[in-house]
Write a protein that holds these residues in place. Structure first.
Motif, mmCIF file in Angstrom:
data_model
loop_
_atom_site.group_PDB
_atom_site.id
_atom_site.type_symbol
_atom_site.label_atom_id
_atom_site.label_comp_id
_atom_site.label_asym_id
_atom_site.label_seq_id
_atom_site.Cartn_x
_atom_site.Cartn_y
_atom_site.Cartn_z
ATOM 1 N N LYS A 1 7.417 -5.809 1.201
ATOM 2 C CA LYS A 1 6.042 -6.299 1.333
ATOM 3 C C LYS A 1 5.046 -5.152 1.263
ATOM 4 C CE LYS A 1 3.049 -8.888 4.502
ATOM 5 N NZ LYS A 1 2.984 -9.584 5.818
ATOM 6 N N ARG A 2 5.374 -4.061 1.978
ATOM 7 C CA ARG A 2 4.475 -2.916 2.001
ATOM 8 C C ARG A 2 4.409 -2.246 0.639
ATOM 9 N NH1 ARG A 2 6.851 -0.498 5.698
ATOM 10 N NH2 ARG A 2 7.750 1.340 4.669
ATOM 11 N N TRP A 3 5.538 -2.072 -0.019
ATOM 12 C CA TRP A 3 5.555 -1.431 -1.332
ATOM 13 C C TRP A 3 4.800 -2.252 -2.373
ATOM 14 C CZ3 TRP A 3 11.525 -0.128 -1.510
ATOM 15 C CH2 TRP A 3 11.800 0.830 -0.519
ATOM 16 N N ARG A 4 4.940 -3.575 -2.295
ATOM 17 C CA ARG A 4 4.224 -4.434 -3.238
ATOM 18 C C ARG A 4 2.706 -4.315 -3.034
ATOM 19 N NH1 ARG A 4 6.383 -8.537 -6.067
ATOM 20 N NH2 ARG A 4 4.686 -9.951 -5.516
ATOM 21 N N TRP B 1 6.310 3.371 -7.205
ATOM 22 C CA TRP B 1 6.573 2.141 -6.447
ATOM 23 C C TRP B 1 7.380 1.153 -7.264
ATOM 24 C CZ3 TRP B 1 6.252 3.243 -1.757
ATOM 25 C CH2 TRP B 1 5.226 4.034 -1.231
ATOM 26 N N LEU B 2 7.175 1.120 -8.569
ATOM 27 C CA LEU B 2 8.003 0.254 -9.415
ATOM 28 C C LEU B 2 9.466 0.669 -9.329
ATOM 29 C CD1 LEU B 2 5.802 -0.123 -12.644
ATOM 30 C CD2 LEU B 2 6.502 -1.961 -11.082
ATOM 31 N N GLY B 3 9.715 1.989 -9.299
ATOM 32 C CA GLY B 3 11.083 2.472 -9.188
ATOM 33 C C GLY B 3 11.736 2.069 -7.886
ATOM 34 N N LEU B 4 10.978 2.116 -6.786
ATOM 35 C CA LEU B 4 11.537 1.715 -5.495
ATOM 36 C C LEU B 4 11.761 0.208 -5.411
ATOM 37 C CD1 LEU B 4 9.663 3.840 -2.774
ATOM 38 C CD2 LEU B 4 11.983 4.140 -3.645
ATOM 39 N N LEU B 5 10.830 -0.551 -5.975
ATOM 40 C CA LEU B 5 10.912 -2.008 -5.860
ATOM 41 C C LEU B 5 11.981 -2.606 -6.771
ATOM 42 C CD1 LEU B 5 7.108 -2.864 -5.657
ATOM 43 C CD2 LEU B 5 8.834 -3.516 -3.955
ATOM 44 N N GLY B 6 12.155 -2.058 -7.965
ATOM 45 C CA GLY B 6 13.121 -2.629 -8.899
ATOM 46 C C GLY B 6 12.772 -4.067 -9.224
ATOM 47 N N GLU B 7 13.726 -4.931 -9.030
ATOM 48 C CA GLU B 7 13.517 -6.358 -9.349
ATOM 49 C C GLU B 7 12.509 -7.021 -8.418
ATOM 50 O OE1 GLU B 7 17.279 -8.043 -6.681
ATOM 51 O OE2 GLU B 7 17.352 -8.115 -8.873
ATOM 52 N N ARG C 1 -7.838 6.085 2.239
ATOM 53 C CA ARG C 1 -6.794 5.534 3.099
ATOM 54 C C ARG C 1 -5.752 6.608 3.414
ATOM 55 N NH1 ARG C 1 -5.641 2.938 -1.914
ATOM 56 N NH2 ARG C 1 -3.776 3.792 -2.898
ATOM 57 N N GLU C 2 -5.218 6.561 4.602
ATOM 58 C CA GLU C 2 -4.280 7.573 5.060
ATOM 59 C C GLU C 2 -2.891 6.993 5.293
ATOM 60 O OE1 GLU C 2 -6.047 9.359 8.465
ATOM 61 O OE2 GLU C 2 -7.679 10.296 7.345
ATOM 62 N N THR C 3 -2.596 5.829 4.720
ATOM 63 C CA THR C 3 -1.302 5.200 4.947
ATOM 64 C C THR C 3 -0.162 6.026 4.373
ATOM 65 O OG1 THR C 3 -1.765 3.876 2.966
ATOM 66 C CG2 THR C 3 -2.158 2.835 5.096
ATOM 67 N N TYR C 4 -0.408 6.709 3.260
ATOM 68 C CA TYR C 4 0.642 7.533 2.672
ATOM 69 C C TYR C 4 1.004 8.711 3.582
ATOM 70 C CZ TYR C 4 0.192 5.109 -1.840
ATOM 71 O OH TYR C 4 0.190 4.171 -2.850
ATOM 72 N N ASP C 5 0.058 9.155 4.397
ATOM 73 C CA ASP C 5 0.317 10.283 5.292
ATOM 74 C C ASP C 5 1.365 9.949 6.343
ATOM 75 O OD1 ASP C 5 -1.552 11.800 3.963
ATOM 76 O OD2 ASP C 5 -3.179 11.324 5.344
ATOM 77 N N VAL C 6 1.412 8.695 6.754
ATOM 78 C CA VAL C 6 2.300 8.302 7.860
ATOM 79 C C VAL C 6 3.463 7.434 7.394
ATOM 80 C CG1 VAL C 6 0.445 8.469 9.557
ATOM 81 C CG2 VAL C 6 0.814 6.301 8.369
ATOM 82 N N ASP C 7 3.511 7.143 6.100
ATOM 83 C CA ASP C 7 4.592 6.312 5.573
ATOM 84 C C ASP C 7 5.665 7.219 4.974
ATOM 85 O OD1 ASP C 7 6.247 4.500 4.230
ATOM 86 O OD2 ASP C 7 4.586 3.128 3.862
ATOM 87 N N SER C 8 6.835 7.179 5.550
ATOM 88 C CA SER C 8 7.917 8.054 5.080
ATOM 89 C C SER C 8 8.407 7.673 3.695
ATOM 90 C CB SER C 8 9.086 8.014 6.078
ATOM 91 O OG SER C 8 9.580 6.682 6.204
ATOM 92 N N ASP C 9 8.097 6.483 3.243
ATOM 93 C CA ASP C 9 8.528 6.060 1.904
ATOM 94 C C ASP C 9 7.657 6.667 0.806
ATOM 95 O OD1 ASP C 9 10.590 4.440 2.903
ATOM 96 O OD2 ASP C 9 9.192 2.794 3.275
#
Length: 375
Positions: free
Chosen positions: A12-15, A57-63, A100-108
């Motif tokens: 959900k978060r990656w999408r 993100w496309l690579g992580l999400l795949g299908e 936005r600072e979400t990437y700073d705290v998101d380990s993904d």
């Protein structure tokens, strides 16, 4: 060992990230198509960077990347407003998005992507600053005019309506307040902008100063004081004065285009003065445009609280309807200011609403206290 499958929360978060990156990429490309030169090139490079993030993100999400995710509803609404109001709105929204600072705290998210977002924010901030400078004077007059019209005429109309006077008197008072306020705002804005321009023009370098350098007594010249008065250090002032005098003292046959430009650029030529005047004063705006904008937007703002009474409402009903539609207008103008300043729109909208309702509450209370019998 095989990699573990992503959790539903991660998907959900990656999408959501994927949708945001795609929207930002499209925003930059659309805006680049409407610009030219350096700004267009900068915007296309930003779009390329967002495309790299999209691929990650496309690579992580795949299908799980299908069907294509949609941005959040508030992002789509703001994007629609951006298309409606033009490029400054687009850049302001992009600035908010990059902050936005979400990437700073998101380990993904990778450290490089987090750093990218911060740098992108500064790039967009610079582009947005150029657009804000071009519209600052007229925009300021429009926003102040609309808000003053909304707040002052709402307070005036509600104060008069609370006394129990006739509907005709409320309308007459509202129209008088509209005209008086609009004329006053236009005149005040014209004088304000004109005065600011005149004050700044008085600080511009003299266009003829460079022509007088050759007449100086080199042994007792006060040329260094010119540069010190402009803010240069004593060392810098000596350097500039020495350079300028070297150019002036050269035989005419040795003077080059570069040396002439140097003398003019140090003390200020007519061309430099005119260019400086144009660049430095752009944020202030033009007096007639600011005055007309202030008049028009004040009149529109002041008309809104009067509308219910013009359509036949009176008493408490007219007061409530007037307060509601003005409240909606205040939320809108406050939100617009928030977005254009690169800040969250909701706090600015609520602040605008609180100020408007606070002023109206005071005058309405006074109207109730005194009543028509005390007039």
């Amino acid at each position: 060992m095989a990699e573990s499958s992503p959790t539903p929360e991660q998907i959900k978060r990656w999408r959501r990230y994927l949708a945001e990156e795609r929207m930002e990429q499209k925003t930059y490309r659309d805006l680049a198509d409407r610009r030219s030169g350096e700004e267009a090139d900068i915007l296309r490079q930003l779009a390329d960077a967002e495309q790299r993030h999209e691929q990650y993100w496309l690579g992580l999400l795949g299908e799980h990347a299908n069907p294509a995710p949609k941005p959040a509803l508030n992002s789509r609404i703001l994007a629609g407003l951006a298309r409606m109001f033009g490029s400054i709105f687009v850049l302001a929204l992009a600035q908010r998005g990059e902050q936005r600072e979400t990437y700073d705290v998101d380990s993904d998210a990778t450290e490089e992507m987090a750093a990218d977002e911060h740098i992108h924010g500064e790039v967009v901030r610079g582009l947005a600053a150029r657009s804000r400078a071009r519209m600052a004077g007229t925009f300021r007059a429009a926003v102040f005019g609309a808000n003053d019209g909304l707040v002052s005429n709402l307070a005036l109309i509600l104060g008069i309506a609370a006394t129990g006077t006739s509907n005709a008197m409320v309308i007459a008072t509202g129209i008088a307040g509209l005209l008086a306020g609009a004329l006053s705002m236009a005149a005040g804005e014209y004088i304000s902008v004109t005065s600011q321009r005149e004050l700044l023009e008085a600080s511009d370098p003299s266009p003829d100063a460079h022509r007088q350098v050759g007449k100086l007594n080199v042994k007792s010249n006060e040329l260094e004081l010119v540069f010190r008065a402009r803010g240069d250090s004593p060392e810098e002032s000596k350097k500039h004065a020495r350079l300028l005098l070297e150019v002036i003292n050269r035989p005419e046959s040795e003077l080059t285009t570069g040396s002439i430009v140097t003398s003019r650029s140090l003390l200020g030529s007519k061309e430099r003065s005119e260019r400086s005047n144009s660049d430095s004063h752009e944020e202030i705006g033009h007096a007639w445009a600011a005055g007309a904008s202030s008049f028009m937007f004040f009149a529109v703002g002041a008309l809104i609280p009067l509308l219910p009474f013009l359509f036949g409402l009176s008493g408490v009903t007219g007061v409530i309807v007037s307060a509601v539609i003005v409240g909606m207008a205040l939320l809108f103008t406050g939100g617009i200011v928030g977005v254009l300043s690169g800040k969250p729109p909701t706090p600015r909208a609520l602040r605008q609403l609180a100020i408007g309702y606070g002023a109206a509450a005071v005058t309405y209370t006074l109207g109730l206290v005194f009543g028509s019998s005390a007039i």
